[in-house]
Write an enzyme that holds these catalytic residues in place. Structure first.
Site, short mmCIF file in Angstrom:
data_model
loop_
_atom_site.label_atom_id
_atom_site.label_comp_id
_atom_site.label_asym_id
_atom_site.label_seq_id
_atom_site.Cartn_x
_atom_site.Cartn_y
_atom_site.Cartn_z
CG ASP A 74 -1.75 1.21 1.37
OD1 ASP A 74 -1.58 2.16 0.58
OD2 ASP A 74 -2.60 1.23 2.27
CG ASN A 101 0.76 2.37 -12.53
OD1 ASN A 101 0.37 2.96 -13.53
ND2 ASN A 101 0.08 1.37 -11.98
CE1 TYR A 167 -6.40 10.06 -11.17
CE2 TYR A 167 -6.82 11.66 -12.91
CZ TYR A 167 -6.25 10.47 -12.48
OH TYR A 167 -5.53 9.70 -13.36
CB ILE A 200 -5.37 4.24 -20.62
CG1 ILE A 200 -4.34 5.34 -20.94
CG2 ILE A 200 -4.88 2.87 -21.06
CD1 ILE A 200 -4.00 5.53 -22.40
CB THR A 202 -7.24 0.82 -16.95
OG1 THR A 202 -7.76 1.99 -16.30
CG2 THR A 202 -6.10 1.19 -17.87
P1 NDP Z 1 -6.17 0.85 -12.28
O1 NDP Z 1 -7.15 1.20 -11.21
O2 NDP Z 1 -6.65 0.04 -13.43
O3 NDP Z 1 -4.89 0.16 -11.63
C1 NDP Z 1 -4.24 0.81 -10.56
C2 NDP Z 1 -3.82 -0.20 -9.54
O4 NDP Z 1 -3.33 0.51 -8.37
C3 NDP Z 1 -4.98 -1.07 -9.05
O5 NDP Z 1 -4.57 -2.41 -8.96
C4 NDP Z 1 -5.27 -0.45 -7.71
O6 NDP Z 1 -5.95 -1.30 -6.81
C5 NDP Z 1 -3.88 -0.10 -7.23
N1 NDP Z 1 -3.92 0.76 -6.06
C6 NDP Z 1 -4.90 1.59 -5.61
N2 NDP Z 1 -4.56 2.15 -4.45
C7 NDP Z 1 -3.33 1.67 -4.14
C8 NDP Z 1 -2.46 1.85 -3.04
N3 NDP Z 1 -2.79 2.64 -2.00
N4 NDP Z 1 -1.27 1.21 -3.05
C9 NDP Z 1 -0.94 0.39 -4.06
N5 NDP Z 1 -1.73 0.15 -5.11
C10 NDP Z 1 -2.92 0.79 -5.15
O7 NDP Z 1 -5.53 2.22 -12.80
P2 NDP Z 1 -4.89 2.60 -14.23
O8 NDP Z 1 -4.06 1.52 -14.73
O9 NDP Z 1 -5.96 3.19 -15.05
O10 NDP Z 1 -3.99 3.85 -13.78
C11 NDP Z 1 -2.62 3.72 -13.42
C12 NDP Z 1 -2.07 5.12 -13.20
O11 NDP Z 1 -2.20 5.89 -14.38
C13 NDP Z 1 -2.80 5.89 -12.09
O12 NDP Z 1 -1.89 6.67 -11.37
C14 NDP Z 1 -3.74 6.76 -12.88
O13 NDP Z 1 -4.12 7.91 -12.18
C15 NDP Z 1 -2.91 7.08 -14.11
N6 NDP Z 1 -3.69 7.47 -15.26
C16 NDP Z 1 -4.64 6.62 -15.78
C17 NDP Z 1 -5.39 7.02 -16.85
C18 NDP Z 1 -6.44 6.16 -17.46
O14 NDP Z 1 -7.19 6.66 -18.30
N7 NDP Z 1 -6.54 4.89 -17.12
C19 NDP Z 1 -5.23 8.35 -17.45
C20 NDP Z 1 -4.21 9.14 -16.83
C21 NDP Z 1 -3.48 8.71 -15.78
P3 NDP Z 1 -7.56 -1.09 -6.65
O15 NDP Z 1 -8.17 -1.56 -7.93
O16 NDP Z 1 -7.88 -1.92 -5.46
O17 NDP Z 1 -7.80 0.39 -6.41
#
Ligand code: NDP
Length: 267
Positions: A74, A101, A167, A200, A202
């Site tokens: 975390d 990330n 955000y 993206i 996701t």
């Molecule tokens: P996802 O939610 O698909 O994946 C992110 C992962 O991070 C999940 O497994 C999530 O778990 C985990 N997570 C959440 N909180 C924590 C924590 N406290 N410690 C460790 N892990 C944690 O996100 P994306 O792949 O879409 O995004 C990845 C990054 O890219 C993020 O920083 C996002 O803000 C950024 N981003 C994404 C965009 C998009 O369109 N997808 C656009 C611009 C930026 P859980 O599912 O339990 O929350």
């Protein structure tokens, strides 16, 4: 068996929030280019499944020892960050590439309706998480003579929209944290850059679609139309950027913003 590239051969990488989405794609691409990969997340079952996929890619590298591992982490808990980073160092050596990330979207409502706790949670993960991970990786990178820190900001750290206020604030912070750290650590050979993805597809974005009034399908269509290229992106679009910033091909790139957004912010 996939033939491994060598762009990241010998590098130890750690990705946070790696079980899903962009983090997951990044781990797979990092492994394909020969990096050792520390997968970290809260979602342990998906993280361990990903570990198997990464190990399949690494295949015959196994004979040289373990080249990938999964750790529960975390990022909003500094003690956990410290402990996991130490364990990764013990297993693989100093971390050369950190991909900050992990991120959450937080509440999607106007600023005055956001509760203090909701706001704080977004800051704890998206901002403090980057701070803690940076804090505990820098000594290792200094010891190793350099490294690359890649911070996932967003188009929402560059331009605004009337949604997700916490955000936006968090991703704006990550953009400037990257530049400040780029300046602090340039002399140590540590490069720090931010990536700014457009939408993206996701689990994070799909969840926003599920919460939306128009339903997932229409939500996705509306997002597609916001990108001049005609559609939202996929996780690999960002993972290829992660590989570039991890590699020595980007050795002159620091304090920079890598925008990968299908033209969203060019308008
Ligand atoms: P996802 O939610 O698909 O994946 C992110 C992962 O991070 C999940 O497994 C999530 O778990 C985990 N997570 C959440 N909180 C924590 C924590 N406290 N410690 C460790 N892990 C944690 O996100 P994306 O792949 O879409 O995004 C990845 C990054 O890219 C993020 O920083 C996002 O803000 C950024 N981003 C994404 C965009 C998009 O369109 N997808 C656009 C611009 C930026 P859980 O599912 O339990 O929350």
């Amino acid at each position: 068996m996939t033939k491994l590239g060598e762009r990241l051969k010998g590098k130890v990488s750690l990705v946070t929030g790696a079980s899903r989405g962009i983090g997951r794609a990044s781990c797979l691409q990092l492994a394909k280019e020969g990096a050792k990969v520390a997968i970290t997340d809260l979602i342990d079952d998906e993280g361990r499944e990903l570990l198997q996929e990464v190990r399949e890619i690494q295949g015959n590298q196994e004979q040289n020892g373990r080249n990938a591992g999964y750790w529960h982490l975390d990022v909003s808990n500094e003690e956990e960050v410290k402990s996991v980073f130490e364990q990764v160092k013990k297993e693989f050596g100093n971390i050369n590439v950190l991909v900050n990330n992990a991120g959450i979207a937080g509440p999607n409502k106007p600023t005055h309706e956001v509760k203090g706790k909701e706001w704080q949670k977004v800051m704890d993960v998206n901002v403090n998480g980057v701070y803690y991970c940076t804090k505990h990786v820098v000594p290792m990178m200094k010891e190793a003579g350099g490294g690359s820190i890649i911070n996932l900001s967003s188009i929402y750290g560059l331009v605004s929209a009337p949604d997700l206020p916490a955000y936006h604030a968090s991703k704006g912070a990550v953009r400037l944290m990257s530049k400040t750290d780029a300046l602090f650590y340039a002399k140590d050979g540590i490069r720090v850059n931010s990536i700014h993805p457009g939408y993206i597809w996701t689990p994070l974005v799909a969840a926003l679609g599920e919460e939306s009034e128009v339903g997932v399908e229409e939500f996705r269509k509306q997002l597609d139309s916001k990108h001049p290229i005609g559609h939202v992106g996929e996780p690999d679009d960002i993972a290829y950027g992660v590989v570039y910033l991890s590699s020595d091909e980007s050795k002159f790139v620091t304090g920079s913003e890598l925008i990968i957004d299908g033209g969203y912010t060019a308008q």
